[in-house]
Design an enzyme around this catalytic site. Structure first.
Site, PDB file in Angstrom:
ATOM      1  N   ASP A  17      15.028  71.324   5.297  1.00 48.42           N
ATOM      2  CA  ASP A  17      14.763  72.433   4.374  1.00 48.42           C
ATOM      3  C   ASP A  17      15.968  73.364   4.215  1.00 48.42           C
ATOM      4  O   ASP A  17      15.851  74.580   4.401  1.00 48.42           O
ATOM      5  CB  ASP A  17      13.550  73.237   4.851  1.00 48.42           C
ATOM      6  CG  ASP A  17      12.337  72.379   5.147  1.00 48.42           C
ATOM      7  OD1 ASP A  17      12.140  71.385   4.438  1.00 48.42           O
ATOM      8  OD2 ASP A  17      11.589  72.700   6.086  1.00 48.42           O
ATOM      9  N   GLU A 178       6.653  72.131  -4.002  1.00 42.15           N
ATOM     10  CA  GLU A 178       7.002  73.169  -3.027  1.00 42.15           C
ATOM     11  C   GLU A 178       8.505  73.435  -3.026  1.00 42.15           C
ATOM     12  O   GLU A 178       9.269  72.854  -3.787  1.00 42.15           O
ATOM     13  CB  GLU A 178       6.550  72.728  -1.628  1.00 42.15           C
ATOM     14  CG  GLU A 178       7.175  71.428  -1.178  1.00 42.15           C
ATOM     15  CD  GLU A 178       6.541  70.856   0.077  1.00 42.15           C
ATOM     16  OE1 GLU A 178       5.515  71.384   0.543  1.00 42.15           O
ATOM     17  OE2 GLU A 178       7.068  69.858   0.586  1.00 42.15           O
TER      18      GLU A 178
END
Length: 546
Positions: A17, A178
């Site tokens: 991420d 997302e």
């Protein structure tokens, strides 16, 4: 002369991420850290390829207690931004209070205590966009697997949600839309998101609008980058991107991906999600094109990157020194070890005292951990165990979770003892090998290759001298290494163990039979650590039947 290239991943091993920002000619990167403490690692680069760890945003337990967070839970998907002379970081404590904001004058810290962005409905993967008109946009995922991108204004500088959160885009139809980031370029507002779940169906998609509130139109070539349906590519699960412009106007994206190994039952990756780098070009019609619309490779052209600026390599031999403290790469689980860790009790050594928690349990076991960054490496340590109970053990661990890890450990501190390899699989422990060993210090070794770990041990007369012997002639003067076991890497892969982590290497001590007072508890002294990365195509040891 061949054109310059760079190699993916640019930040290997457990670097999921990624989010990036630029300050002048310096770049800063943050990654998810889940249940690890200190949390939210911050890396610095001057060329987007070579990164060095400079600190963590979460360094004080008071900032965010992680006790009770399960493996692969805790801190998800941070975003790092620079605005008005300060760094700003938003993140999700996924099983806690939700999303929060932290600030710092320097990326290395210290960072502030969290400001909680309390919302009536849960949302994750928050991001910030500071527009030219002074408005601050708070953008995040909401609605679960079939949700979308939600947004609200953030009152600034008090960092308070201003008005309701609104759905601004539902993605292209993939699950888990997302990791959103909103940016402005040339009169357009662009949304960059991930879809398809964070496994082999992962993909990057883009939309744009003349307003930050939409309506958003999809990129005509979505997904703009994915390897789904391309199982032969060495990089898989590409997604969760963030982008940054260089001072010269080139756009680059950081994203996550994995390097799996191929087995009879499919692809398995064990180093976790890693940070990759991809070039982004802009078409005449204003749409971004990732990697010229082609797959992203291990070796890519450096055209458009800043001049190479490598950092000094980490020393192969790590000595423990109280005056320098522990290097930043060491982490624990869910909180600090406190007085269970000492660099002063025995100068030149690291002392770990066993606690009430083992590696098989939640909480904070007496273990120091660091990500396995290389598919191929040799890891050595030498230790002395001091204990009263046969159950006491200390050594090296390869950890994926509480229920999935591998321990190479010394047992029993008396005149007789043994060394053993224990594989914990699905919550059940399997002793793969055991051998008697003499009293006194032992050297332990793990040789990692892309498809297997080989574990060995030998007695040593002087633990510190044994680690210092690096050349072949000096090594030959020691007792020969005694092979114990081999474990295939798929045994600790994400596909086997689940979760979002990669394997962590570490030192540990446990004493399950100990009782109060503390004088009854085992401790282990470690003389240092030798970690030698090797080419990823190094020969693979013979496979075991595990």
């Amino acid at each position: 002369m061949p054109a310059p290239t760079y190699r993916n991943p640019v930040l290997p091993g457990f670097a999921a991420d990624p989010s990036v920002c630029r300050v002048g000619r310096d770049y800063y990167l943050v990654n998810s850290s889940f249940e690890f403490f200190p949390g939210l690692p911050i890396h610095h680069s001057r060329d987007l390829v070579h990164w060095r760890l400079i600190g963590h945003a979460l360094t004080r337990e008071s900032q965010l207690p992680l006790q009770g967070r399960g493996s692969s839970r805790g801190l998800f998907a941070p975003t790092l931004r620079w605005h008005a002379g300060r760094f700003h970081l938003v993140c999700t404590d996924v099983d806690g209070r939700g999303n929060f904001l932290m600030q710092a004058d320097e990326a290395a810290g210290p960072w502030s205590d969290p400001v909680w962005l309390d919302e009536p409905m849960f949302g994750m993967d928050p991001s910030l966009f500071f527009d030219d008109d002074g408005l601050v946009y708070y953008t995040r995922h909401g609605g679960g697997e079939r949700g979308g991108v939600d947004q609200a204004l953030l009152a600034w500088p008090e960092a308070r949600l201003q008005g309701p959160v609104q759905r601004i885009w539902g993605g292209t139809g993939g699950i888990w839309p997302e990791g959103p980031h909103l940016v402005r370029r040339g009169g357009w507002y662009y949304l960059l998101i991930a879809e398809g779940g964070t496994s082999n169906g992962h993909a990057i998609t883009v939309a744009r609008s003349r307003s930050p509130w939409g309506p958003f139109e999809e990129h005509p070539d979505n997904p703009v980058l994915t390897h789904r349906g391309r199982p032969d590519e060495p990089l898989q699960a590409l997604g969760h991107a963030d982008w940054v412009d260089t001072p010269d106007g080139a756009t680059w994206a950081v994203l996550l991906g994995v390097r799996p190994q191929r087995w009879d039952d499919g692809l398995h990756h064990h180093l976790g999600r890693e940070t990759l780098l991809a070039r982004v070009h802009w078409r005449a019609d204003g749409w971004p094109v990732f990697k010229h619309g082609q797959p992203l490779g291990l070796q890519e052209s450096a055209d458009g990157l800043p001049a190479a600026a490598a950092w000094p390599a980490e020393p192969v031999l790590e000595r423990f020194d109280a005056s320098r403290g522990l290097p930043l790469h060491w982490q624990t689980l869910r909180g600090p070890l406190g007085d269970r860790l000492s660099l002063r009790a025995r100068p030149g050594w690291l002392r770990l005292q066993a606690g009430a928690t083992t590696l098989a349990e939640g909480g904070t076991p007496s273990a120091l951990l660091r990500p396995q960054r290389h598919l191929a490496l040799t890891l050595d340590t030498a230790l002395e165990l001091h204990a009263r109970h046969d159950s006491a053990r200390a050594g090296l661990v390869l950890r994926q979770s509480e229920d999935h890890h591998l321990r190479l450990q010394r047992r029993h501190a008396g005149a007789a003892g043994w060394v053993e390899v224990v594989w914990r699989h699905g919550g059940t422990e399997h002793t793969l090998a055991r051998a008697p060993c003499p009293p006194g210090p032992l050297a332990l070794r793990i040789v990692a290759r892309p498809r297997a770990w080989t574990l060995a041990w030998r007695p040593v007369a002087d633990a510190q001298a044994a680690l210092a012997d690096a050349d072949a002639d000096a090594d030959a003067r020691q007792a020969p290494w005694q092979h114990l076991a081999v474990l295939p890497t798929r045994a600790l892969s994400t596909e086997t163990a689940g979760g979002f982590l990669g394997v962590h290497l570490g030192l540990f001590v446990e004493d399950p039979s100990a009782a109060e007072p503390a004088a009854d508890v085992a401790h282990a002294d470690f003389a240092g650590l030798r970690l030698q990365p090797e080419p990823d195509d190094a020969p693979t040891p013979p496979q075991s039947r595990a």
